[in-house]
Design a protein around this motif. Structure first.
Motif, PDB file in Angstrom:
ATOM      1  N   GLY A 148      68.023   1.713  15.279  1.00  0.00           N
ATOM      2  CA  GLY A 148      67.019   0.871  14.655  1.00  0.00           C
ATOM      3  C   GLY A 148      65.972   0.473  15.671  1.00  0.00           C
ATOM      4  O   GLY A 148      66.295   0.204  16.827  1.00  0.00           O
ATOM      5  N   VAL A 149      64.721   0.438  15.286  1.00  0.00           N
ATOM      6  CA  VAL A 149      63.622   0.044  16.170  1.00  0.00           C
ATOM      7  C   VAL A 149      62.892  -1.120  15.503  1.00  0.00           C
ATOM      8  O   VAL A 149      62.494  -1.045  14.335  1.00  0.00           O
ATOM      9  N   GLY A 150      62.700  -2.204  16.259  1.00  0.00           N
ATOM     10  CA  GLY A 150      61.968  -3.353  15.763  1.00  0.00           C
ATOM     11  C   GLY A 150      62.864  -4.404  15.140  1.00  0.00           C
ATOM     12  O   GLY A 150      64.079  -4.239  15.007  1.00  0.00           O
ATOM     13  N   ARG A 151      62.225  -5.533  14.759  1.00  0.00           N
ATOM     14  CA  ARG A 151      62.904  -6.602  14.034  1.00  0.00           C
ATOM     15  C   ARG A 151      62.050  -7.018  12.849  1.00  0.00           C
ATOM     16  O   ARG A 151      60.928  -7.476  13.059  1.00  0.00           O
ATOM     17  N   PRO A 152      62.547  -6.856  11.630  1.00  0.00           N
ATOM     18  CA  PRO A 152      63.836  -6.235  11.277  1.00  0.00           C
ATOM     19  C   PRO A 152      63.837  -4.746  11.612  1.00  0.00           C
ATOM     20  O   PRO A 152      62.774  -4.125  11.692  1.00  0.00           O
ATOM     21  N   PRO A 153      65.023  -4.150  11.813  1.00  0.00           N
ATOM     22  CA  PRO A 153      65.078  -2.757  12.266  1.00  0.00           C
ATOM     23  C   PRO A 153      64.605  -1.760  11.226  1.00  0.00           C
ATOM     24  O   PRO A 153      64.902  -1.883  10.038  1.00  0.00           O
ATOM     25  N   GLN A 154      63.842  -0.796  11.699  1.00  0.00           N
ATOM     26  CA  GLN A 154      63.495   0.388  10.916  1.00  0.00           C
ATOM     27  C   GLN A 154      64.340   1.524  11.501  1.00  0.00           C
ATOM     28  O   GLN A 154      64.276   1.763  12.716  1.00  0.00           O
ATOM     29  N   PHE A 155      65.131   2.192  10.689  1.00  0.00           N
ATOM     30  CA  PHE A 155      66.120   3.138  11.212  1.00  0.00           C
ATOM     31  C   PHE A 155      65.593   4.571  11.260  1.00  0.00           C
ATOM     32  O   PHE A 155      64.893   5.027  10.359  1.00  0.00           O
ATOM     33  N   PHE A 156      65.992   5.252  12.345  1.00  0.00           N
ATOM     34  CA  PHE A 156      65.531   6.619  12.579  1.00  0.00           C
ATOM     35  C   PHE A 156      66.647   7.444  13.203  1.00  0.00           C
ATOM     36  O   PHE A 156      67.529   6.909  13.873  1.00  0.00           O
ATOM     37  N   TYR A 157      66.557   8.760  13.010  1.00  0.00           N
ATOM     38  CA  TYR A 157      67.441   9.686  13.704  1.00  0.00           C
ATOM     39  C   TYR A 157      66.693  10.259  14.906  1.00  0.00           C
ATOM     40  O   TYR A 157      65.659  10.898  14.758  1.00  0.00           O
ATOM     41  N   PRO A 180      61.798  13.638   8.386  1.00  0.00           N
ATOM     42  CA  PRO A 180      62.272  13.143   7.094  1.00  0.00           C
ATOM     43  C   PRO A 180      62.231  11.626   6.983  1.00  0.00           C
ATOM     44  O   PRO A 180      62.086  11.084   5.888  1.00  0.00           O
ATOM     45  N   ASP A 181      62.373  10.906   8.112  1.00  0.00           N
ATOM     46  CA  ASP A 181      62.257   9.455   8.094  1.00  0.00           C
ATOM     47  C   ASP A 181      60.797   9.046   7.929  1.00  0.00           C
ATOM     48  O   ASP A 181      59.882   9.782   8.324  1.00  0.00           O
ATOM     49  N   SER A 182      60.569   7.860   7.388  1.00  0.00           N
ATOM     50  CA  SER A 182      59.218   7.304   7.431  1.00  0.00           C
ATOM     51  C   SER A 182      58.884   6.991   8.890  1.00  0.00           C
ATOM     52  O   SER A 182      59.759   6.675   9.685  1.00  0.00           O
ATOM     53  N   ILE A 183      57.620   7.098   9.249  1.00  0.00           N
ATOM     54  CA  ILE A 183      57.201   6.895  10.637  1.00  0.00           C
ATOM     55  C   ILE A 183      57.187   5.407  10.976  1.00  0.00           C
ATOM     56  O   ILE A 183      56.811   4.573  10.150  1.00  0.00           O
ATOM     57  N   PHE A 184      57.626   5.067  12.184  1.00  0.00           N
ATOM     58  CA  PHE A 184      57.717   3.672  12.608  1.00  0.00           C
ATOM     59  C   PHE A 184      56.365   2.965  12.476  1.00  0.00           C
ATOM     60  O   PHE A 184      55.337   3.468  12.932  1.00  0.00           O
ATOM     61  N   ASP A 185      56.408   1.784  11.862  1.00  0.00           N
ATOM     62  CA  ASP A 185      55.200   0.990  11.660  1.00  0.00           C
ATOM     63  C   ASP A 185      55.304  -0.290  12.489  1.00  0.00           C
ATOM     64  O   ASP A 185      56.028  -1.221  12.125  1.00  0.00           O
ATOM     65  N   PRO A 186      54.591  -0.375  13.616  1.00  0.00           N
ATOM     66  CA  PRO A 186      54.676  -1.560  14.486  1.00  0.00           C
ATOM     67  C   PRO A 186      54.264  -2.854  13.788  1.00  0.00           C
ATOM     68  O   PRO A 186      54.741  -3.935  14.149  1.00  0.00           O
ATOM     69  N   SER A 187      53.390  -2.753  12.785  1.00  0.00           N
ATOM     70  CA  SER A 187      52.913  -3.964  12.118  1.00  0.00           C
ATOM     71  C   SER A 187      54.023  -4.668  11.338  1.00  0.00           C
ATOM     72  O   SER A 187      53.891  -5.848  10.986  1.00  0.00           O
ATOM     73  N   LEU A 188      55.139  -3.980  11.099  1.00  0.00           N
ATOM     74  CA  LEU A 188      56.255  -4.561  10.362  1.00  0.00           C
ATOM     75  C   LEU A 188      57.312  -5.167  11.275  1.00  0.00           C
ATOM     76  O   LEU A 188      58.326  -5.673  10.805  1.00  0.00           O
ATOM     77  N   SER A 189      57.078  -5.105  12.597  1.00  0.00           N
ATOM     78  CA  SER A 189      58.059  -5.591  13.566  1.00  0.00           C
ATOM     79  C   SER A 189      57.558  -6.838  14.287  1.00  0.00           C
ATOM     80  O   SER A 189      56.452  -6.846  14.843  1.00  0.00           O
ATOM     81  N   SER A 190      58.382  -7.870  14.326  1.00  0.00           N
ATOM     82  CA  SER A 190      58.025  -9.112  15.033  1.00  0.00           C
ATOM     83  C   SER A 190      58.293  -9.026  16.529  1.00  0.00           C
ATOM     84  O   SER A 190      57.854  -9.888  17.293  1.00  0.00           O
ATOM     85  N   SER A 191      59.001  -7.980  16.975  1.00  0.00           N
ATOM     86  CA  SER A 191      59.361  -7.869  18.396  1.00  0.00           C
ATOM     87  C   SER A 191      58.537  -6.830  19.144  1.00  0.00           C
ATOM     88  O   SER A 191      58.772  -6.578  20.337  1.00  0.00           O
ATOM     89  N   TYR A 192      57.574  -6.216  18.487  1.00  0.00           N
ATOM     90  CA  TYR A 192      56.712  -5.207  19.110  1.00  0.00           C
ATOM     91  C   TYR A 192      55.789  -5.882  20.114  1.00  0.00           C
ATOM     92  O   TYR A 192      55.021  -6.792  19.775  1.00  0.00           O
TER      93      TYR A 192
END
Length: 471
Positions: free
Chosen positions: A132-141, A165-177
């Motif tokens: 998971g990356v970010g808070r809340p986590p966005q999960f990726f392989y 296949p995963d959606s691409i990480f969106d930094p705007s959705l993470s409070s810890s970026y």
């Protein structure tokens, strides 16, 4: 939408018990019929959903375990790209050669070779881990990579991205970026870093096959399914990405250098156990701060020095001292297992290279010894990078010479008999599963590691090989 995978271990691995010398065990029986049957079950690939999990903070003393999956598992989202077994093998071998070329370019920077493979239609030879990356986590392989340091993933806004296949990480959705200033020591230590117009750290990682990732170097929270989370992990947020990453979101770097995730959590040990990548129904395991070797069955435990190349600090080297075929200890150059002041020689431990490679002179000696002891088998046409292949279509079982690496004072780590021959089709053609590195280094490939728990004791610089321990 993220893929979710869960597999149970279905294929046990046989390994002859501990021997104090190579003469005690000289031959083994390889079941050809069983091997062909298993190969014919490889495709198609399937997956099952996992349950949601809760998270807690991790510390450097935490012991935690993750699942690893053969990267072909990602093909489940793209049924139109499924390959027959022969095509899958050819694709794997192309990527194996590319991975060897990448390693060679690290040791010999002037060496440039290889073709770039793009898109999910081409498999790589890696394993993947769900993070998971970010808070809340966005999960990726992410690709599990012990040969590189920097963790990176594709990020929005994506100016140029490969398919995943995963959606691409969106930094705007993470409070810890958090952006990293280009004035910081960490940015200045990063190879090929630069400064953006607004003063933030930029990174670029280029590979010899024209693959690359470039973007902003940031701090983020990383979490691991049920194992917990770690704050302020430095990673690359890639806005420009190209290459053979087969739909994974990026790379999870677990090398030995200062930018590795291992440096961030300062663990004492890392271990993994790889399952045959043909069995995508199965999961391997990745552990941090795992139990000491005394917790394993000592009859199947082997230790060697964990060497470090001062010129290639990210790579792990296993301190083997010899190699045997049958009862014969093969005469090979000292450089095969030692590292000289220029960074040449030694055996690199790899999870992304399938076939074990030896320096050419050493490979020729080992191959010739194996061929001399398999004169009773019908030969088949070579298939690069294999130069020694056999037609076993009419065989049910065959006798093969036992093979092993000397790890300490004559003690031999005997390789599982399943790791001597690699099936290149589902009709009974098998090839000697070793090859020449064509450079000043050797590589311990993943095929020879199947069914063995490999533990890196980072505190004491010891690598342990625990056979028949893949739980």
């Amino acid at each position: 939408m993220s893929l979710s995978l869960f597999f149970s271990l279905t294929t046990p691995f046989h390994h002859t018990s501990n021997a104090t010398s190579s003469s005690e065990f000289t031959t083994s029986i390889f079941n050809v019929t069983s091997a062909i049957h298993q190969i014919r079950q490889v495709l198609p690939f399937h997956h099952q959903e996992e349950e949601e999990t809760q998270f807690s903070s991790l510390s450097s003393s935490s012991s935690f375990k993750l699942k690893l999956y053969p990267i072909e598992s990602l093909f489940t989202a793209h049924p139109q790209h499924k390959l027959d077994y022969r095509s899958l093998v050819l694709t794997r071998l192309k990527h194996d050669s590319t991975r060897v070329s990448r390693i060679r370019s690290k040791i010999q920077p002037e060496f440039l070779s290889g073709d770039v493979f793009t898109g999910i239609t081409h498999g790589t030879n890696d394993y993947i881990v769900k993070i998971g990356v970010g808070r809340p986590p966005q999960f990726f392989y992410m690709i599990f990579d012990i040969e590189t340091d920097v963790t990176w993933l594709q990020c929005q806004p994506c100016l140029h991205c490969y398919e995943q296949p995963d959606s691409i990480f969106d930094p705007s959705l993470s409070s810890s970026y958090t952006l990293i200033s280009c004035e910081t020591k960490r940015c200045n230590l990063l190879k090929n870093s630069s400064c953006s117009v607004d003063g933030y750290c930029k990174y670029k990682i280029s590979y010899n096959d024209d693959s690359y990732t470039a973007g902003i170097f940031v701090n983020e929270t990383i979490s691991f399914e049920s194992s917990g989370w770690v704050n302020r992990v430095s990673l690359g947020c890639g806005h420009l990405n190209k290459g053979a990453f087969v739909g994974s979101a990026g790379t999870f770097g677990l090398g030995r250098g200062p930018f590795s995730f291992l440096s961030r959590i300062n663990v004492s040990s890392m271990s993994y156990c790889l399952v045959d990548r043909n069995w995508v129904y199965s999961s391997a395991t990745l552990e941090f701060n795992s139990p000491s070797s005394s917790s394993y069955n000592n009859d199947n435990s082997f230790k060697a020095k964990l060497l470090k190349n001062p010129k290639m600090e990210s790579l792990y080297y296993v301190g083997f001292t010899g190699v045997s075929v049958g009862s014969e200890r093969i005469t090979i150059p000292n450089s095969t297992f030692t590292i000289d002041p220029y960074g040449n020689g030694g055996m690199i431990v790899s999870t992304g290279t399938i076939i074990t490679r030896l320096e050419t002179q050493a490979y020729n000696a080992v191959r010739d010894a194996f061929v001399a002891k398999t004169q009773h088998l019908e030969r088949a046409k070579a298939l690069y990078p294999f130069d020694t292949c056999y037609s076993l279509t009419t065989k049910n079982t065959i006798e093969l010479p036992m093979m092993g690496f000397e790890v300490n004072d004559g003690k031999m780590w005997l390789l599982p008999k399943e790791s001597y021959l690699y099936a290149v089709d589902n009709n009974g053609t098998f090839c000697f599963a070793f090859g020449p590195s064509e450079g000043p280094f050797s590589i311990l490939g993943s095929f020879q590691q199947y069914g063995t728990r490999v533990t890196f004791d980072l505190t004491n610089s010891i690598i342990s090989l625990h056979t028949l321990y893949c739980s």
